[in-house]
Design a protein around this motif. Structure first.
Motif, PDB file in Angstrom:
ATOM      1  N   ILE A  93       0.837  -1.207   0.000  1.00  0.00           N
ATOM      2  CA  ILE A  93       0.000   0.000   0.000  1.00  0.00           C
ATOM      3  C   ILE A  93       0.866   1.249   0.000  1.00  0.00           C
ATOM      4  N   SER A  94       1.912   1.247   0.793  1.00  0.00           N
ATOM      5  CA  SER A  94       2.810   2.394   0.859  1.00  0.00           C
ATOM      6  C   SER A  94       3.441   2.685  -0.506  1.00  0.00           C
ATOM      7  N   LEU A  95       3.902   1.651  -1.171  1.00  0.00           N
ATOM      8  CA  LEU A  95       4.504   1.828  -2.494  1.00  0.00           C
ATOM      9  C   LEU A  95       3.482   2.333  -3.501  1.00  0.00           C
ATOM     10  N   GLN A  96       2.293   1.804  -3.441  1.00  0.00           N
ATOM     11  CA  GLN A  96       1.251   2.232  -4.365  1.00  0.00           C
ATOM     12  C   GLN A  96       0.805   3.662  -4.092  1.00  0.00           C
ATOM     13  N   GLN A  97       0.803   4.077  -2.813  1.00  0.00           N
ATOM     14  CA  GLN A  97       0.441   5.457  -2.477  1.00  0.00           C
ATOM     15  C   GLN A  97       1.459   6.438  -3.047  1.00  0.00           C
ATOM     16  N   LYS A  98       2.716   6.080  -3.010  1.00  0.00           N
ATOM     17  CA  LYS A  98       3.759   6.939  -3.587  1.00  0.00           C
ATOM     18  C   LYS A  98       3.559   7.095  -5.088  1.00  0.00           C
ATOM     19  N   LEU A  99       3.257   6.001  -5.750  1.00  0.00           N
ATOM     20  CA  LEU A  99       2.996   6.057  -7.184  1.00  0.00           C
ATOM     21  C   LEU A  99       1.751   6.886  -7.462  1.00  0.00           C
ATOM     22  N   LEU A 100       0.719   6.716  -6.652  1.00  0.00           N
ATOM     23  CA  LEU A 100      -0.509   7.492  -6.813  1.00  0.00           C
ATOM     24  C   LEU A 100      -0.240   8.989  -6.710  1.00  0.00           C
ATOM     25  N   GLN A 101       0.581   9.396  -5.770  1.00  0.00           N
ATOM     26  CA  GLN A 101       0.925  10.811  -5.618  1.00  0.00           C
ATOM     27  C   GLN A 101       1.569  11.361  -6.884  1.00  0.00           C
ATOM     28  N   GLU A 102       2.453  10.594  -7.482  1.00  0.00           N
ATOM     29  CA  GLU A 102       3.097  11.034  -8.725  1.00  0.00           C
ATOM     30  C   GLU A 102       2.086  11.143  -9.852  1.00  0.00           C
ATOM     31  N   LEU A 103       1.201  10.178  -9.954  1.00  0.00           N
ATOM     32  CA  LEU A 103       0.177  10.224 -10.998  1.00  0.00           C
ATOM     33  C   LEU A 103      -0.762  11.406 -10.799  1.00  0.00           C
ATOM     34  N   GLU A 104      -1.145  11.658  -9.551  1.00  0.00           N
ATOM     35  CA  GLU A 104      -2.014  12.805  -9.269  1.00  0.00           C
ATOM     36  C   GLU A 104      -1.320  14.115  -9.614  1.00  0.00           C
ATOM     37  N   HIS A 105      -0.038  14.208  -9.347  1.00  0.00           N
ATOM     38  CA  HIS A 105       0.716  15.418  -9.690  1.00  0.00           C
ATOM     39  C   HIS A 105       0.683  15.652 -11.199  1.00  0.00           C
ATOM     40  N   VAL A 106       0.915  14.612 -11.975  1.00  0.00           N
ATOM     41  CA  VAL A 106       0.917  14.743 -13.432  1.00  0.00           C
ATOM     42  C   VAL A 106      -0.477  15.114 -13.937  1.00  0.00           C
ATOM     43  N   THR A 107      -1.513  14.484 -13.392  1.00  0.00           N
ATOM     44  CA  THR A 107      -2.862  14.820 -13.861  1.00  0.00           C
ATOM     45  C   THR A 107      -3.251  16.243 -13.468  1.00  0.00           C
ATOM     46  N   SER A 108      -2.779  16.716 -12.313  1.00  0.00           N
ATOM     47  CA  SER A 108      -3.102  18.102 -11.941  1.00  0.00           C
ATOM     48  C   SER A 108      -2.421  19.077 -12.907  1.00  0.00           C
ATOM     49  N   LEU A 109      -1.219  18.759 -13.326  1.00  0.00           N
ATOM     50  CA  LEU A 109      -0.555  19.593 -14.329  1.00  0.00           C
ATOM     51  C   LEU A 109      -1.335  19.575 -15.637  1.00  0.00           C
TER      52      LEU A 109
END
Length: 167
Positions: A93-109
């Motif tokens: 879960i921790s690893l997936q949350q880190k990946l999710l944060q990166e994906l959310e950053h890209v989608t917000s851009l």
């Protein structure tokens, strides 16, 4: 709650096939507590607890031969196995949350219509790769620890110990 299950009922309950349960019985990994007069397998609540241990160890990556050795040696309790699963799940879960944060950053851009740089895509790809690599690295390190715990048992069984650790 029901106290006995036939093989088909247990297979459905556990998300397995009848064939799998029969195979486990055939290799003496998991046998039913009893049989009906007509020879049908009957499983009890304690059988279900044992199946949970087997499936948990299998999910953790052990081969059926290793699962059989661990179960036969009573080296891990059901509590130990469930605790290992919890630990593994939290790491995942921790690893997936880190990946999710990166994906959310890209989608917000993207939503703000800001240009995405090669550096940002590279960072995302790196996070994706890290997530997968770290997951397997964490699993390997975790298994080193678990295999050390199994060492006492395997030390008494040279045939099992000679198989070594597989990566």
């Amino acid at each position: 709650m029901k106290r006995e299950w036939k093989v088909g009922e247990l297979a459905k309950l556990a998300g397995l096939t009848v064939r799998t349960l029969r195979y486990y019985d055939q290799i003496d990994l998991y046998s039913p507590s009893g049989h009906t007069e007509s020879g049908h397998r009957i499983y009890t609540e304690s059988d279900i607890a044992r199946l949970q241990q087997i499936l948990s160890l299998k999910e953790l990556g052990l081969s059926l031969d290793r699962v059989k050795s661990v179960i036969a040696g009573n080296h891990f309790s059901l509590f130990d196995i469930v605790s290992l699963q919890i630990e593994r799940l939290k790491e995942s879960i921790s690893l997936q949350q880190k990946l999710l944060q990166e994906l959310e950053h890209v989608t917000s851009l993207m939503q703000r219509k800001e240009p995405l740089t090669v550096q940002e895509f590279t960072k995302l790809l790196s996070a994706m790769r890290k997530s997968h690599h770290k997951y397997f690295a964490v699993q390997e390190a975790s298994w080193e620890s678990h295999l050390d715990r199994l060492g006492d048992y395997l030390g008494g069984h040279p045939d099992d110990a000679s198989q070594g650790r597989t990566k």
